[in-house]
Design a protein around this motif. Structure first.
Motif, PDB file in Angstrom:
ATOM      1  N   UNK A  27     -11.326  44.366 -41.157  1.00  0.00           N
ATOM      2  CA  UNK A  27     -11.991  45.446 -40.250  1.00  0.00           C
ATOM      3  C   UNK A  27     -11.544  46.637 -41.096  1.00  0.00           C
ATOM      4  N   UNK A  28     -12.305  47.805 -40.457  1.00  0.00           N
ATOM      5  CA  UNK A  28     -12.280  49.008 -41.227  1.00  0.00           C
ATOM      6  C   UNK A  28     -10.654  49.422 -41.300  1.00  0.00           C
ATOM      7  N   UNK A  29     -10.134  49.248 -40.010  1.00  0.00           N
ATOM      8  CA  UNK A  29      -8.839  49.285 -40.006  1.00  0.00           C
ATOM      9  C   UNK A  29      -7.775  48.712 -40.939  1.00  0.00           C
ATOM     10  N   UNK A  30      -8.196  47.239 -41.436  1.00  0.00           N
ATOM     11  CA  UNK A  30      -7.529  46.784 -42.330  1.00  0.00           C
ATOM     12  C   UNK A  30      -7.637  47.742 -43.548  1.00  0.00           C
ATOM     13  N   UNK A  31      -8.958  48.000 -43.994  1.00  0.00           N
ATOM     14  CA  UNK A  31      -8.997  48.571 -45.320  1.00  0.00           C
ATOM     15  C   UNK A  31      -8.524  49.838 -45.379  1.00  0.00           C
ATOM     16  N   UNK A  32      -8.442  50.557 -44.410  1.00  0.00           N
ATOM     17  CA  UNK A  32      -7.330  51.797 -44.090  1.00  0.00           C
ATOM     18  C   UNK A  32      -5.917  51.729 -44.421  1.00  0.00           C
ATOM     19  N   UNK A  33      -5.377  50.882 -43.424  1.00  0.00           N
ATOM     20  CA  UNK A  33      -3.909  50.786 -43.208  1.00  0.00           C
ATOM     21  C   UNK A  33      -3.365  49.812 -44.126  1.00  0.00           C
ATOM     22  N   UNK A  34      -3.861  48.710 -44.418  1.00  0.00           N
ATOM     23  CA  UNK A  34      -3.160  47.496 -45.485  1.00  0.00           C
ATOM     24  C   UNK A  34      -3.608  48.077 -46.877  1.00  0.00           C
ATOM     25  N   UNK A  35      -4.710  48.654 -47.207  1.00  0.00           N
ATOM     26  CA  UNK A  35      -5.136  48.974 -48.511  1.00  0.00           C
ATOM     27  C   UNK A  35      -4.922  50.581 -49.031  1.00  0.00           C
ATOM     28  N   UNK A  36      -5.685  51.233 -48.286  1.00  0.00           N
ATOM     29  CA  UNK A  36      -5.975  52.725 -48.752  1.00  0.00           C
ATOM     30  C   UNK A  36      -4.518  53.334 -48.606  1.00  0.00           C
ATOM     31  N   UNK A  37      -3.881  53.165 -47.379  1.00  0.00           N
ATOM     32  CA  UNK A  37      -2.788  53.857 -47.038  1.00  0.00           C
ATOM     33  C   UNK A  37      -1.609  53.437 -47.898  1.00  0.00           C
ATOM     34  N   UNK A  38      -1.765  52.278 -48.616  1.00  0.00           N
ATOM     35  CA  UNK A  38      -0.556  51.796 -49.371  1.00  0.00           C
ATOM     36  C   UNK A  38      -1.050  51.683 -50.932  1.00  0.00           C
ATOM     37  N   UNK A  39      -2.167  52.609 -51.228  1.00  0.00           N
ATOM     38  CA  UNK A  39      -2.352  52.829 -52.703  1.00  0.00           C
ATOM     39  C   UNK A  39      -3.212  52.132 -53.431  1.00  0.00           C
ATOM     40  N   UNK A  40      -3.699  51.043 -52.672  1.00  0.00           N
ATOM     41  CA  UNK A  40      -4.564  49.962 -53.188  1.00  0.00           C
ATOM     42  C   UNK A  40      -5.709  50.467 -53.549  1.00  0.00           C
ATOM     43  N   UNK A  41      -6.358  49.965 -54.913  1.00  0.00           N
ATOM     44  CA  UNK A  41      -7.734  50.525 -55.368  1.00  0.00           C
ATOM     45  C   UNK A  41      -8.839  49.834 -54.670  1.00  0.00           C
ATOM     46  N   UNK A  42      -9.757  50.336 -53.830  1.00  0.00           N
ATOM     47  CA  UNK A  42     -10.818  49.707 -53.187  1.00  0.00           C
ATOM     48  C   UNK A  42     -11.884  49.059 -54.199  1.00  0.00           C
ATOM     49  N   UNK A  43     -11.745  49.397 -55.284  1.00  0.00           N
ATOM     50  CA  UNK A  43     -12.798  48.925 -56.404  1.00  0.00           C
ATOM     51  C   UNK A  43     -12.306  47.292 -56.989  1.00  0.00           C
ATOM     52  N   UNK A  44     -10.836  47.414 -56.846  1.00  0.00           N
ATOM     53  CA  UNK A  44     -10.245  46.169 -57.541  1.00  0.00           C
ATOM     54  C   UNK A  44      -9.691  45.338 -56.450  1.00  0.00           C
ATOM     55  N   UNK A  45      -9.441  45.748 -55.210  1.00  0.00           N
ATOM     56  CA  UNK A  45      -8.460  44.845 -54.304  1.00  0.00           C
ATOM     57  C   UNK A  45      -9.493  44.082 -53.620  1.00  0.00           C
ATOM     58  N   UNK A  46      -9.222  42.679 -53.319  1.00  0.00           N
ATOM     59  CA  UNK A  46     -10.109  41.740 -52.702  1.00  0.00           C
ATOM     60  C   UNK A  46     -10.016  41.623 -51.141  1.00  0.00           C
ATOM     61  N   UNK A  47     -10.855  41.278 -50.885  1.00  0.00           N
ATOM     62  CA  UNK A  47     -10.760  41.234 -49.128  1.00  0.00           C
ATOM     63  C   UNK A  47      -9.739  40.380 -48.755  1.00  0.00           C
ATOM     64  N   UNK A  48      -9.555  39.412 -49.620  1.00  0.00           N
ATOM     65  CA  UNK A  48      -8.436  38.272 -49.149  1.00  0.00           C
ATOM     66  C   UNK A  48      -7.019  38.847 -49.353  1.00  0.00           C
ATOM     67  N   UNK A  49      -6.811  39.912 -49.621  1.00  0.00           N
ATOM     68  CA  UNK A  49      -5.513  40.732 -50.142  1.00  0.00           C
ATOM     69  C   UNK A  49      -5.282  41.391 -48.554  1.00  0.00           C
ATOM     70  N   UNK A  50      -6.202  41.711 -47.928  1.00  0.00           N
ATOM     71  CA  UNK A  50      -5.972  42.597 -46.737  1.00  0.00           C
ATOM     72  C   UNK A  50      -6.528  42.002 -45.469  1.00  0.00           C
ATOM     73  N   UNK A  51      -7.050  40.993 -45.524  1.00  0.00           N
ATOM     74  CA  UNK A  51      -8.076  40.565 -44.231  1.00  0.00           C
ATOM     75  C   UNK A  51      -6.707  39.955 -43.428  1.00  0.00           C
ATOM     76  N   UNK A  52      -7.163  39.834 -42.387  1.00  0.00           N
ATOM     77  CA  UNK A  52      -6.256  39.018 -41.278  1.00  0.00           C
ATOM     78  C   UNK A  52      -6.652  37.793 -41.380  1.00  0.00           C
ATOM     79  N   UNK A  53      -5.569  36.676 -41.570  1.00  0.00           N
ATOM     80  CA  UNK A  53      -6.083  35.298 -41.657  1.00  0.00           C
ATOM     81  C   UNK A  53      -5.565  34.551 -40.340  1.00  0.00           C
ATOM     82  N   UNK A  54      -4.934  35.176 -39.585  1.00  0.00           N
ATOM     83  CA  UNK A  54      -4.707  34.542 -38.393  1.00  0.00           C
ATOM     84  C   UNK A  54      -5.914  34.837 -37.306  1.00  0.00           C
TER      85      UNK A  54
END
Length: 143
Positions: free
Chosen positions: A48-75
Motif C-alpha cells: 500500500x501507499x502507507x506501507x511505502x511511506x511508513x515502512x520504507x521512507x520513514x525508516x530511511x530506506x531508498x525507494x529506488x533500491x528497496x524491493x516490494x518484498x521488504x515492506x509488503x504485508x505478507x499476512x
C-alpha cells in the motif's frame, strides 16, 4: 449480492522484486493506493501507499533500491468471489481493512473489493457497519 458483482476486476499487480519507486509510479499513474503482490501466479502479499511511506521512507530506506518484498504485508486477508457482500463488509470492519483481494475457489486473484465498491452496490448500511469497525480504536491493555 455477491462479491463478484461488485469487485473491481481490472487489478494491477506488483511483483515482490520491483522497487518501491516503480510501484509508487504505477500507483500514481493508476490512481490507486494498494496493489496485490504476486509471484509465480500466487498471491504473496499486499503493498500500500502507507506501507511505502511508513515502512520504507520513514525508516530511511531508498525507494529506488528497496524491493516490494521488504515492506509488503505478507499476512494476506482475502475474500472469495462467491460470498455475499454484506458478510464481507462486516468482516472488513472486524479486521479493519478498506480493501480486500478477491480470489476464486482455486485461489487465483480475480479482483479487489473496496469499501467504495460495497457502497455502490449495497448502500450506506453495509458500509456503515464496515467503517464503524475500521474506525473503532484498538484497545490496549496497560499494566
Amino acid at each position: 449480492m455477491r462479491v463478484s458483482e461488485a469487485m473491481t476486476r481490472d487489478v494491477v499487480v506488483a511483483n515482490p522484486n520491483q522497487s518501491l519507486c516503480e510501484v509508487a509510479r504505477i500507483m500514481a499513474d493508476c490512481d490507486i493506493g494498494c496493489m496485490p503482490v504476486s509471484e509465480n501466479d500466487k498471491l504473496v502479499g499486499m503493498i500500500t501507499d502507507r506501507d511505502i511511506t511508513v515502512r520504507a521512507i520513514a525508516r530511511g530506506k531508498a525507494p529506488d533500491s528497496t524491493k516490494v518484498r521488504e515492506v509488503m504485508s505478507s499476512d494476506i486477508k482475502y475474500c472469495f468471489d462467491d460470498i455475499e457482500i454484506s458478510d464481507v463488509a462486516r468482516n472488513m470492519g472486524e479486521i479493519k481493512l478498506h480493501r480486500l483481494p478477491v480470489v476464486n475457489r482455486d485461489k487465483h486473484l480475480v479482483g479487489i473489493l473496496a469499501l467504495a465498491d460495497v457502497a455502490n452496490c449495497e448502500g450506506p448500511e453495509e458500509v456503515g457497519v464496515a467503517v464503524c469497525g475500521i474506525s473503532e480504536p484498538i484497545k490496549v491493555a496497560i499494566g
